[in-house]
Design an enzyme around this catalytic site. Structure first.
Site, PDB file in Angstrom:
ATOM      1  N   GLU A  34      35.914 -46.696 -18.333  1.00 44.66           N
ATOM      2  CA  GLU A  34      35.666 -47.719 -17.302  1.00 44.66           C
ATOM      3  C   GLU A  34      36.421 -48.997 -17.631  1.00 44.66           C
ATOM      4  O   GLU A  34      36.402 -49.462 -18.775  1.00 44.66           O
ATOM      5  CB  GLU A  34      34.162 -47.986 -17.248  1.00 44.66           C
ATOM      6  CG  GLU A  34      33.608 -48.069 -15.868  1.00 44.66           C
ATOM      7  CD  GLU A  34      33.790 -46.783 -15.063  1.00 44.66           C
ATOM      8  OE1 GLU A  34      34.769 -46.699 -14.297  1.00 44.66           O
ATOM      9  OE2 GLU A  34      32.948 -45.879 -15.194  1.00 44.66           O
ATOM     10  N   LEU A 129      31.213 -45.280  -5.745  1.00 49.93           N
ATOM     11  CA  LEU A 129      31.673 -43.885  -5.758  1.00 49.93           C
ATOM     12  C   LEU A 129      33.037 -43.745  -5.084  1.00 49.93           C
ATOM     13  O   LEU A 129      33.434 -42.668  -4.657  1.00 49.93           O
ATOM     14  CB  LEU A 129      30.638 -42.986  -5.057  1.00 49.93           C
ATOM     15  CG  LEU A 129      29.229 -43.017  -5.669  1.00 49.93           C
ATOM     16  CD1 LEU A 129      28.249 -42.206  -4.817  1.00 49.93           C
ATOM     17  CD2 LEU A 129      29.237 -42.483  -7.107  1.00 49.93           C
ATOM     18  N   SER A 131      34.335 -45.048  -2.176  1.00 52.39           N
ATOM     19  CA  SER A 131      34.511 -44.825  -0.738  1.00 52.39           C
ATOM     20  C   SER A 131      35.800 -45.488  -0.241  1.00 52.39           C
ATOM     21  O   SER A 131      36.438 -44.999   0.690  1.00 52.39           O
ATOM     22  CB  SER A 131      33.299 -45.341   0.041  1.00 52.39           C
ATOM     23  OG  SER A 131      33.113 -46.715  -0.209  1.00 52.39           O
ATOM     24  N   SER A 132      36.221 -46.570  -0.886  1.00 52.07           N
ATOM     25  CA  SER A 132      37.464 -47.231  -0.464  1.00 52.07           C
ATOM     26  C   SER A 132      38.663 -46.325  -0.701  1.00 52.07           C
ATOM     27  O   SER A 132      39.495 -46.129   0.189  1.00 52.07           O
ATOM     28  CB  SER A 132      37.706 -48.523  -1.256  1.00 52.07           C
ATOM     29  OG  SER A 132      36.554 -49.300  -1.295  1.00 52.07           O
ATOM     30  N   ASP A 201      40.803 -44.550  -9.087  1.00 48.52           N
ATOM     31  CA  ASP A 201      40.046 -43.988  -7.973  1.00 48.52           C
ATOM     32  C   ASP A 201      40.942 -43.191  -7.020  1.00 48.52           C
ATOM     33  O   ASP A 201      40.591 -42.091  -6.580  1.00 48.52           O
ATOM     34  CB  ASP A 201      39.332 -45.110  -7.198  1.00 48.52           C
ATOM     35  CG  ASP A 201      38.326 -45.845  -8.076  1.00 48.52           C
ATOM     36  OD1 ASP A 201      38.047 -45.364  -9.187  1.00 48.52           O
ATOM     37  OD2 ASP A 201      37.826 -46.904  -7.643  1.00 48.52           O
TER      38      ASP A 201
HETATM   39  C1  GAF Z   1      36.848 -49.838  -9.598  1.00 49.44           C
HETATM   40  C2  GAF Z   1      38.374 -49.915  -9.504  1.00 49.44           C
HETATM   41  F1  GAF Z   1      38.785 -49.653  -8.230  1.00 49.44           F
HETATM   42  C3  GAF Z   1      39.041 -48.945 -10.469  1.00 49.44           C
HETATM   43  O1  GAF Z   1      40.443 -49.127 -10.443  1.00 49.44           O
HETATM   44  C4  GAF Z   1      38.504 -49.128 -11.886  1.00 49.44           C
HETATM   45  O2  GAF Z   1      39.026 -50.289 -12.479  1.00 49.44           O
HETATM   46  C5  GAF Z   1      36.982 -49.145 -11.879  1.00 49.44           C
HETATM   47  O3  GAF Z   1      36.453 -50.075 -10.951  1.00 49.44           O
HETATM   48  C6  GAF Z   1      36.429 -49.479 -13.235  1.00 49.44           C
HETATM   49  O4  GAF Z   1      36.743 -48.485 -14.147  1.00 49.44           O
HETATM   50  O5  GAF Z   1      36.378 -48.607  -9.161  1.00 49.44           O
END
Ligand code: GAF
Length: 467
Positions: A34, A129, A131-132, A201
């Site tokens: 993360e 989760l 959605s974007s 994501d």
């Molecule tokens: C959000 C961001 F969109 C991802 O790029 C990532 O940095 C995440 O936070 C954290 O790990 O989902």
């Protein structure tokens, strides 16, 4: 009603005609890694069986109009935006993700036609989760398919009512592979929505695969599908949605990212990927890093190590390190990175106390969801324990649901070929991608993978939400 039927019916109701096609993109749960993606680090997400679906049809002009089933039917039709109406500083609200994709793809030379587009989802928005990214991916696939392939996308940009595209040397739609689409989605989010996200994501929702986690090196964009099938391990993957809405645009997310960049600059490296804990400690000792920046950077450095540890565990089937690594990740996000919240902490603690073998917050934080890996037989008890703990703490009820590890974005129904152009070459399925994506089995059997965890192969009734 399936998502395909629901989105088709809603499109017909609002647009008054049938869509040319329907495209789906899943949400994701990040197993670990993360806030490492904008530090050139490692991540390990899975795509899940909750999705955003988009029905779309070409228009005879260059306009762009989008509806969402989250807005009541029968209201005023959304405005038709001209190409000059969309883009950075012009697109607003949820539509900025869809318009952002159209703007980026056009900017990159794709002959994006005018479209009517409708968005429907069983993936909660603002739950951490992705959605974007799912919206960007589904719209991106729709637009590249509807743009047509080969010569029609270049010199023929005006044919069939397609939008005029700025610049020469137009890229044929089909040549945009999934990594290209993921980068386009990230650009839409960074430049049009104004959220300085990393690439995790978009890659997860486009390249994820059922039965696998996506191990991504965000520096090289090298990916590896690592076998991960909770059901085969006797486990359920639960999402513990705190229902505390996380909005990352304009949140401390950008401030965290700046802190990491500051730390990398002080240490004279391109990104925190390039430093060790000893480097950080030395910089803190001689006051080159202040205490807060040191802790932010320490999270990133230790989190990268935890990702590698979990990847090794999945590859070898010795899953003992997974629980402690996830616990360490949550602590680090809570104490060093300070992106957790009371609800996420209670969700994780109560899930582990009720029998989860691993749990942590997932996604950007500041609300959103936690994940819990739970023996199948304990899933109901864990869901109840989390709900009870929320009630005891005076929090609004969480939403707890099981998810399956699923395939990345795909087309659900074929578009009609654009007039005046050959049928669009389909964007390849995630498992048909070569280049930066590799799949390796590592000779591991499912039985071996489950050796260190209780196996409950027969599904037990579970009192958790499931669509
Ligand atoms: C959000 C961001 F969109 C991802 O790029 C990532 O940095 C995440 O936070 C954290 O790990 O989902």
């Amino acid at each position: 009603m399936t998502l395909l039927h629901a989105v088709t019916a809603a499109f017909v109701e609002r647009a008054g005609r049938r869509p040319d096609g329907v495209w789906r993109a899943p949400g994701r749960v990040n197993l670990i890694g993360e806030h490492t993606d904008y530090n050139d680090g490692f991540v390990l997400p899975v795509a899940i069986d909750r999705s955003v679906v988009v029905a779309a049809a070409r228009r005879t002009d260059d306009g762009f109009r989008c509806w969402s089933t989250r807005s009541a039917a029968g209201g005023p039709a959304p405005p038709v935006h001209r190409p000059s109406d969309i883009g950075p500083g012009r697109s607003t609200g949820w539509a900025a993700y869809a318009e952002g994709m159209a703007w980026v793809l056009r900017d990159q030379g794709l002959a994006v036609p005018g479209v009517d587009l409708l968005v429907h989802a069983d993936l909660p928005a603002g739950a951490g989760l992705s959605s974007s990214a799912a919206l960007e991916a589904a719209v991106g696939l729709a637009l590249t398919d509807l743009a047509g392939a080969g010569a029609g996308a270049g010199a023929g940009a005006g044919a069939g009512g397609a939008a005029a595209v700025a610049g020469a040397g137009l890229a044929p739609a089909a040549r945009l592979d999934r990594v290209g689409l993921a980068l386009a989605g990230q650009r839409a989010e960074n430049e049009v929505v104004g959220m300085p996200c990393g690439i995790m994501d978009q890659m997860a929702v486009l390249l994820g695969r059922a039965g696998h986690a996506l191990f991504l090196d965000t520096r090289s964009q090298h990916t590896e599908l690592v076998p991960f099938d909770p059901a085969a391990l006797g486990l359920t993957l639960l999402v513990l949605d705190t229902r505390v809405k996380h909005t990352l645009a304009g949140s401390p997310y950008a401030e965290r990212r700046r802190a990491c960049e500051r730390a990398a600059e002080v240490l004279g490296v391109p990104a925190l990927r390039d430093v060790t804990l000893a480097d950080l400690e030395a910089a803190a000792a001689d006051a080159r890093l202040d205490e807060v920046t040191f802790r932010r950077a320490r999270h990133v450095v230790t989190e990268n190590d935890r990702v590698l540890e979990v990847v090794t565990a999945l590859r070898t089937g010795d899953l003992d390190p997974v629980g402690p690594a996830m616990a360490g990740s949550h602590r680090s996000l809570r104490d060093d990175y300070e992106v957790s919240c009371a609800e996420l902490d209670v969700a994780v603690e109560s899930a582990v106390a009720a029998g989860a073998v691993a749990a942590r917050m997932t996604g950007g934080g500041f609300g959103g969801s936690a994940l819990a890996l739970v023996p199948v037989a304990a899933a109901g008890a864990v869901a109840s324990a989390v709900a009870d703990a929320f009630a005891r703490n005076g929090f609004a009820p969480p939403s707890v649901f099981a998810v399956a590890v699923s395939d990345g974005a795909t087309r659900l129904a074929c578009p009609a070929p654009p007039s005046g152009a050959s049928a669009a070459e389909p964007v390849p399925r995630p498992d048909a991608i070569s280049g930066s994506t590799e799949r390796r089995n590592h000779g591991r059997t499912r039985a071996a993978a489950g050796r260190h965890l209780p196996l409950h192969r027969a599904a037990q009734p579970v009192a958790v939400e499931r669509r």
